[in-house]
Design a protein around this motif. Structure first.
Motif, PDB file in Angstrom:
ATOM      1  N   LEU A 213      51.132  39.031  18.306  1.00 58.47           N
ATOM      2  CA  LEU A 213      50.227  39.504  19.550  1.00 58.47           C
ATOM      3  C   LEU A 213      50.345  40.913  19.905  1.00 58.47           C
TER       4      LEU A 213
ATOM      5  N   SER B 253      41.221  38.172  10.262  1.00 58.36           N
ATOM      6  CA  SER B 253      40.432  39.144  11.250  1.00 58.36           C
ATOM      7  C   SER B 253      38.919  39.590  10.708  1.00 58.36           C
TER       8      SER B 253
ATOM      9  N   ASN C 191      42.577  37.794  20.541  1.00 60.11           N
ATOM     10  CA  ASN C 191      42.588  38.858  21.135  1.00 60.11           C
ATOM     11  C   ASN C 191      41.399  38.699  22.138  1.00 60.11           C
TER      12      ASN C 191
END
Length: 524
Positions: free
Chosen positions: A376, A393, A436
């Motif tokens: 993270l 992602s 996120n």
């Protein structure tokens, strides 16, 4: 070794210098750490020879054992070592802050508020490599059970008063060093390896000087060439110009420098015992200065390398979760301080079954937590998970509103269509976690095709019919999902030691966790 580490090492071979494995610093660095460069005597595990230590890079202090076979000189060395280390630990143990904690009564279930002391900071120890950690662990094991003159039965060879306390602190620090993410005791080679990759093997990286040679080599010289020069250059006697980081010394140094210096010192002491006089005293002084200079020359290059490595690490910004992990280290230091103040016995030589299981569970839990927090905090760490198929992602192309109508009221279950080149190792229906987002969101993979993945968001959008503003990404925004959970699960509870079955060291035999401090089990 992960795929990203392998690629970084290959790139370091091509470029000729160290390649970054992190964009942030993943371990806490104190403003005033104590650096320890220990040396061990050859041929006897755990026998101390010298240690160069201090918190001022320009003014280190060398402690040494003139004759490692002499028991009295060993104890004098350990007493000096204890005085230096305990003087550094003391102020940290005295400066505390009060932390409010909520405790639940196991019988009534009532919650009560209480305050506990937490040390405002904790002392940090830095050593060159993992071998130094093992050497300190041996020192801790061989000293924490020592009897002193103040004990009821001191035995024939009582140790100075502070030596057992030194052993208990060294044992605590070396055990804490095995907890993933801890920063109380850090081996620098391991710390550098977490943040940079070199073009040499992990074994070669244990030579601190060779490892640092890959960082900013001079123009026209590759890291590999400079590392080889650091490892192999020797003077006319064959002694390395850049000794290894220890704790083992170089055999040529032992034979041609150290052994003759110790012999001359022993001879001078024998002459002084036979005939005391100014000439004999001067001979002892000169022999001691010669031995001091020899050991200082063997440790000072590593001392400078440690501080140079710390300078490199301080250039990286601290990771976001460092404060949380350092607070855990502060609690560890505070709890051990409290155990010493309460008069508890030394740590046992061997843990009972429950304690060993708890330590293992804690380390597994901390390793999982560190992996998540580093992913993270650091895009490069997350890139490693993406390369291994544990995360993906992509850019949001479309947000498709959908609802779950199986309940009393419809619940939002929107679809996110992502454009991505990642290929997660997951089939449709696999649960994923948004890394996120504004809060912890679960989703599931609906479909995956080359260049595109569709996921359905399952929670974290509020309690209304429509998702709360800001809970879903907008088209064009980049999002990251992981196949692993972002919160670490607690391990199953373990029984108390008295409830442990006899097959695991519990009743009725009573177990064998008593440290049995005879005071003579290591060096006799």
């Amino acid at each position: 070794m992960s795929l990203l580490d392998t690629l970084a090492r290959m790139e370091a071979v091509r470029s000729g210098h160290a390649e970054p494995l992190a964009t942030v610093r993943h371990r806490h660095l104190s403003e005033r750490p104590m650096v320890l460069v220990p040396l061990a005597a050859a041929g006897e595990a755990g026998a101390p020879l010298a240690v160069l230590l201090g918190t001022d890079r320009e003014h280190p202090r060398l402690l040494l054992v003139p004759q490692p076979l002499n028991r009295d000189q060993r104890f004098a060395f350990l007493a000096d070592f204890a005085a230096e280390l305990l003087a550094h630990l003391g102020p940290y143990a005295d400066e505390v802050e009060l932390v409010e904690r909520t405790e639940k009564d196991p019988e009534t279930g009532e919650k009560t508020q209480s305050f506990r002391e937490l040390c405002a900071d904790a002392p940090q120890l830095i050593v060159p490599n993992s071998g130094a950690v093992q050497h300190l662990a041996l020192l801790g094991r061989s000293t924490r059970f020592r009897r002193t003159a103040s004990d009821p039965d001191p035995g024939p060879y009582p140790a100075p008063t502070q030596v057992p306390l030194l052993g208990r602190w060294l044992t605590h620090y070396t055990e804490r060093a095995q907890v993933p993410g801890s920063s109380l005791l850090l081996p620098l080679t391991q710390l550098l390896a977490r943040h940079w990759a070199t073009g040499q093997s992990m074994l070669e990286d244990q030579h601190l000087g060779a490892r640092l040679a890959w960082h900013h080599p001079p123009a026209g010289v590759s890291g590999a060439e400079l590392a080889e020069r650091v490892e192999t250059e020797r003077d006319a006697r064959g002694v390395p110009l850049h000794p290894p980081a220890g704790p083992a010394t170089d055999p040529v140094f032992d034979a041609k420098v150290l052994a003759p210096a110790i012999a001359r010192h022993d001879k001078a002491l024998a002459a002084l015992a036979h005939r005391d006089g100014p000439e004999s005293q001067l001979a002892v002084k000169r022999a001691a200065e010669e031995l001091h200079a020899a050991l200082l020359g063997a440790t000072l290059p590593t001392w400078r390398d440690v501080w140079h490595g710390l300078d490199l690490l301080r250039e990286l910004p601290p990771a976001a979760h460092l404060t949380e992990r350092w607070e855990s280290d502060r609690w560890s230091f505070t709890n051990h301080r409290d155990r010493l103040a309460a008069g508890e016995p030394p740590q046992p030589k061997q843990d009972d079954a429950v304690t060993a299981a708890r330590k293992l569970a804690q380390r597994e839990r901390e390793q999982a937590k560190v992996d998540v927090q580093e992913a993270l905090d650091d895009p490069l760490a997350m890139a490693g998970h993406r390369l291994s198929g544990e995360a993906f992602s992509g850019e949001v192309v479309e947000v498709v509103p959908e609802y779950d109508t199986t309940g009393r009221s419809p619940k939002p279950r929107p679809l996110l269509v992502l454009r991505t080149e990642d290929r997660p190792h997951a089939d449709p229906g696999r649960e994923v976690h948004r890394a996120n987002g504004p809060n912890a969101q679960k989703a599931e993979i609906v479909s995956a095709a080359p260049g595109s993945i569709t996921v359905r968001v399952l929670n974290g959008m509020g309690r209304k019919k429509e998702p709360e503003p800001g809970t879903l990404p907008e088209p064009g925004e980049r999002v990251t999902f992981t196949l692993f959970e972002l919160t670490v699960r607690q391990s199953a509870p373990l029984p108390e030691p008295e409830d442990t079955p006899w097959t695991h060291g519990g009743p009725p035999g009573g177990g064998s966790t008593d440290p049995s401090p005879t005071g003579t089990e290591e060096w006799e």
